[in-house]
Design a protein around this motif. Structure first.
Motif, PDB file in Angstrom:
ATOM      1  N   SER A   1       0.832  -1.190   0.000  1.00 52.86           N
ATOM      2  CA  SER A   1       0.000   0.000   0.000  1.00 52.86           C
ATOM      3  C   SER A   1       0.872   1.246   0.000  1.00 52.86           C
ATOM      4  O   SER A   1       2.057   1.204   0.340  1.00 52.86           O
TER       5      SER A   1
ATOM      6  N   SER B   1      -0.415   7.727  -4.016  1.00 60.17           N
ATOM      7  CA  SER B   1       0.061   7.943  -5.378  1.00 60.17           C
ATOM      8  C   SER B   1       1.438   8.589  -5.340  1.00 60.17           C
ATOM      9  O   SER B   1       1.686   9.521  -4.580  1.00 60.17           O
TER      10      SER B   1
ATOM     11  N   GLN C   1      -2.349  -0.631 -14.393  1.00 58.34           N
ATOM     12  CA  GLN C   1      -3.410   0.335 -14.115  1.00 58.34           C
ATOM     13  C   GLN C   1      -4.141   0.746 -15.386  1.00 58.34           C
ATOM     14  O   GLN C   1      -5.335   1.005 -15.369  1.00 58.34           O
TER      15      GLN C   1
ATOM     16  N   ASP D   1      -1.123  -4.058 -10.252  1.00 60.65           N
ATOM     17  CA  ASP D   1      -0.989  -2.653  -9.873  1.00 60.65           C
ATOM     18  C   ASP D   1      -2.369  -2.002  -9.853  1.00 60.65           C
ATOM     19  O   ASP D   1      -2.959  -1.745 -10.893  1.00 60.65           O
ATOM     20  N   GLU D   2      -2.889  -1.756  -8.652  1.00 58.38           N
ATOM     21  CA  GLU D   2      -4.227  -1.160  -8.465  1.00 58.38           C
ATOM     22  C   GLU D   2      -5.289  -1.932  -9.256  1.00 58.38           C
ATOM     23  O   GLU D   2      -6.051  -1.350 -10.025  1.00 58.38           O
TER      24      GLU D   2
ATOM     25  N   SER E   1      -9.009  -0.651  -8.745  1.00 58.88           N
ATOM     26  CA  SER E   1      -9.242   0.802  -8.678  1.00 58.88           C
ATOM     27  C   SER E   1     -10.451   1.240  -9.496  1.00 58.88           C
ATOM     28  O   SER E   1     -11.094   2.244  -9.173  1.00 58.88           O
TER      29      SER E   1
ATOM     30  N   ALA F   1      -1.937  -1.223  -3.941  1.00 59.30           N
ATOM     31  CA  ALA F   1      -3.178  -0.466  -3.741  1.00 59.30           C
ATOM     32  C   ALA F   1      -2.884   0.802  -2.955  1.00 59.30           C
ATOM     33  O   ALA F   1      -1.969   0.835  -2.127  1.00 59.30           O
ATOM     34  N   THR F   2      -3.658   1.837  -3.210  1.00 60.79           N
ATOM     35  CA  THR F   2      -3.465   3.102  -2.501  1.00 60.79           C
ATOM     36  C   THR F   2      -3.795   2.959  -1.030  1.00 60.79           C
ATOM     37  O   THR F   2      -3.046   3.426  -0.162  1.00 60.79           O
TER      38      THR F   2
ATOM     39  N   ASP G   1      -8.241  -1.625   0.712  1.00 57.95           N
ATOM     40  CA  ASP G   1      -8.583  -2.228  -0.582  1.00 57.95           C
ATOM     41  C   ASP G   1      -8.277  -3.720  -0.627  1.00 57.95           C
ATOM     42  O   ASP G   1      -8.825  -4.443  -1.461  1.00 57.95           O
TER      43      ASP G   1
END
Length: 225
Positions: free
Chosen positions: A41, A44, A94, A170-171, A174, A203-204, A208
């Motif tokens: 995590s 951005s 992404q 990657d994400e 999202s 994940a940001t 998530d």
């Protein structure tokens, strides 16, 4: 002691031009065991995408090293690295990176075709994978005819089609609503439990991961905290 599947040691990545220098990763070290689901995590710009790209042999670090399957990546030639990317690592980006001129089915079949594995049963496999994520009716559509969430799920299925030993995501949720996020994360968990697939998810927000990882680490401004 069991040798880790992935070993990241003192990894640093610096991007620079004639005017500025940006340190995307700063002395990052950790290991990932075979059959582990690891969550990374971070906000951005924290370095998650750069880290996943280096682990996946898409970029080279400025300093430090990556060991995959017991081999120091830096010592491998381009042909070996290409084989690892094609046959042993599945990427979920992404930006989806689906090929606009190919149908959903053709996009998913592409890595299977490139790997030159026995094509028998490939189309059936694609249908089964699409059914897993609720998209079996979209086989003949093109990426432009799909929503962002549908494209994300198709990209995930394409990454899984070759039965990779490692998935780098990657994400991946999202662009997905809560229900479809749960479906995709549950599918990752099933792959891990049934096939022993090692999965790294970026994940940001830690939330998530929804409890679907064995362990999580956090990156902030390129540093592991």
């Amino acid at each position: 002691m069991v040798e880790p599947l992935i070993k990241v040691e003192h990894l640093t990545k610096i991007f620079s031009d004639s005017l500025t220098e940006y340190k995307a990763l700063d002395d990052v070290s950790f290991t990932v065991q075979s059959s582990e689901i690891l969550g990374i995590s971070g906000p951005s710009g924290s370095g998650k995408t750069t880290l996943l790209s280096i682990i996946g042999c898409l970029e080279k670090p400025t300093s430090g090293s990556i060991t995959l399957f017991g081999e120091n990546v830096e010592k491998l030639d381009d042909k070996t690295l290409s084989n690892i990317r094609l046959n042993h690592i599945g990427f979920i980006f992404q930006e989806h990176n689906l090929i606009p001129a190919l149908t959903v089915q053709e996009n998913i079949l592409l890595p299977l075709t490139l790997s030159k594995k026995d094509p028998k049963g490939n189309e059936k496999k694609v249908r089964e994978l699409l059914e897993k994520v609720g998209l079996s009716q979209l086989e003949e559509r093109y990426p432009s005819q799909l929503s962002r969430g549908q494209r994300q799920r198709i990209a995930a299925i394409r990454a899984l089609a070759n039965d990779p030993k490692i998935i780098l995501a990657d994400e991946p949720i999202s662009d997905l609503d809560p229900d479809n996020s749960e479906i995709l994360l549950a599918f990752f968990k099933e792959l891990n439990e049934k096939k022993g697939t090692t999965i790294i998810i970026g994940a940001t927000n830690p939330e998530d991961f929804k409890g679907n990882t064995h362990r999580t680490i956090r990156l902030v401004e390129g540093r592991l905290i």
